[in-house]
Design an enzyme around this catalytic site. Structure first.
Site, PDB file in Angstrom:
ATOM      1  CB  ILE A  88       4.434   0.249  -3.612  1.00 53.09           C
ATOM      2  CG1 ILE A  88       5.224  -0.289  -4.814  1.00 53.09           C
ATOM      3  CG2 ILE A  88       3.188  -0.598  -3.351  1.00 53.09           C
ATOM      4  CD1 ILE A  88       5.859  -1.650  -4.598  1.00 53.09           C
ATOM      5  CB  VAL A 113       0.807   4.450  -6.205  1.00 52.38           C
ATOM      6  CG1 VAL A 113      -0.292   4.044  -7.172  1.00 52.38           C
ATOM      7  CG2 VAL A 113       1.830   5.343  -6.903  1.00 52.38           C
ATOM      8  CD  GLU A 114      -1.571  -0.432  -4.093  1.00 54.78           C
ATOM      9  OE1 GLU A 114      -2.781  -0.257  -3.886  1.00 54.78           O
ATOM     10  OE2 GLU A 114      -1.142  -1.187  -4.972  1.00 54.78           O
ATOM     11  CB  SER A 115      -2.773   3.753   1.234  1.00 59.63           C
ATOM     12  OG  SER A 115      -1.473   3.896   1.776  1.00 59.63           O
TER      13      SER A 115
END
Length: 189
Positions: free
Chosen positions: A59, A62-64
């Protein structure tokens, strides 16, 4: 002369195949291509919230891409890209000590703590269904429930392509890709 050239080509081809095989199956290379930063924070929060640390890592990737101070076009902040309103709500739900919304957007321990708590909460709301929980992390739980109730999307992995928001569809696919990649490369964190 032709024989010598063929032999050199054969040896070169053999070297390329051997090196390729070593690098393709190499955990060392895999960990270089798919590194996981902030492993201690991820492990601590994954254990606390009974989550797979490799899922949290996927996660975050993908997020940051592990950038602490990332800010999205929509205003999501920090390493796990939490909307400030959501961060405020999360802080009211649990005991996070002196963590603030601002901390979630600038400090790994804060962002990972709030994001991990939110993943756990979405898992609870969607009865442990990873695909629905990931879609909800991106689009919001209300939106996902609406899609499910209206029959727009059935919530199954095989029908991710039916998710109405392209961003959410792509997000779920990417998190699953990195999650599987991390599972292949890292036994555990």
């Amino acid at each position: 002369m032709k024989r010598r050239v063929r032999r050199k080509r054969f040896i070169l081809m053999l070297v390329v195949i051997v090196l390729g095989a070593l690098f393709i199956r190499s955990d060392w290379l895999g960990k270089r291509i798919y590194p996981i930063s902030y492993q201690d924070e991820i492990k601590r929060n994954a254990q606390h919230y009974e989550l797979d640390p490799l899922l949290i890592a996927a996660i975050i990737r993908v997020e940051s891409n592990y950038r602490l101070t990332a800010v999205s076009r929509k205003g999501a902040v920090g390493i796990m890209q939490i909307m400030p309103d959501t961060a405020e709500w999360i802080l009211k739900q649990g005991d996070f000590g002196d963590i603030t919304v601002k901390d979630a957007g600038s400090q790994a321990h804060a962002g990972i703590a709030l994001g991990s708590w939110y993943v756990k909460e979405l898992n609870r709301q969607f009865k442990g269904d990873l695909i629905k929980s990931l879609a909800a992390y991106n689009a919001g739980p209300g939106k996902v429930r609406s899609w499910l109730e209206k029959g727009v999307w059935d919530g199954e992995e095989r029908t991710i392509s039916d998710i109405p928001y392209g961003e959410t569809r792509h997000y779920v696919q990417r998190v699953l890709y990195y999650y599987k990649k991390y599972q292949d490369i890292y036994e555990t964190l």
